[in-house]
Scaffold this motif. Sequence first.
Motif, PDB file in Angstrom:
ATOM      1  N   SER A   1       0.993  -1.233   0.057  1.00 28.71           N
ATOM      2  CA  SER A   1       0.028  -0.067   0.012  1.00 28.71           C
ATOM      3  C   SER A   1       0.855   1.231  -0.036  1.00 28.71           C
TER       4      SER A   1
ATOM      5  N   ARG B   1       0.459   5.531  -4.575  1.00 25.18           N
ATOM      6  CA  ARG B   1      -0.076   4.790  -3.128  1.00 25.18           C
ATOM      7  C   ARG B   1      -1.483   5.573  -2.702  1.00 25.18           C
TER       8      ARG B   1
ATOM      9  N   ASN C   1      -4.898  -3.307  -2.722  1.00 24.12           N
ATOM     10  CA  ASN C   1      -3.995  -3.394  -1.718  1.00 24.12           C
ATOM     11  C   ASN C   1      -4.028  -4.739  -0.786  1.00 24.12           C
TER      12      ASN C   1
ATOM     13  N   ASN D   1      -2.293  -7.332  -2.981  1.00 21.62           N
ATOM     14  CA  ASN D   1      -1.105  -6.863  -3.253  1.00 21.62           C
ATOM     15  C   ASN D   1      -0.831  -6.822  -4.862  1.00 21.62           C
TER      16      ASN D   1
END
Length: 126
Positions: free
Chosen positions: A30, A53, A73, A76
Amino acid sequence: QVQLVESGGGLVQAGGSLRLSCAASGRSFSNYDMGWFRQAPGKEREFVATITRSGASTYVDSVQGRFIISRDNAKNTVSLQMNSLKPEDTAVYFCAARTSASYGLLFTRARDYDYWGQGTQVTVSS
């Protein structure tokens, strides 16, 4: 150390769609800025899209309105949805991660990224 693995490339006819995915290792996904680049035979690596991000994104003009970058997030992963594909989109597509400080910027240069995947081939036939 961050490992990136791309998937989803292949052969598609012009006008078709593909979805590329990139799985990243590490516990701080993240906090990474993520990007997609591509490289066609005989050409330099070219910026395609990036997502920060914080979720901001930008695209190269040639894919604006056709490609969508997104991130999950929790998993991933970063994805690139490619629609209305053209033969000139043919290239090896690379996923990249920037783990360095972001300063709230959108990074479009390859040298701004710290880690790279191995790439996945996308071929668009006419």
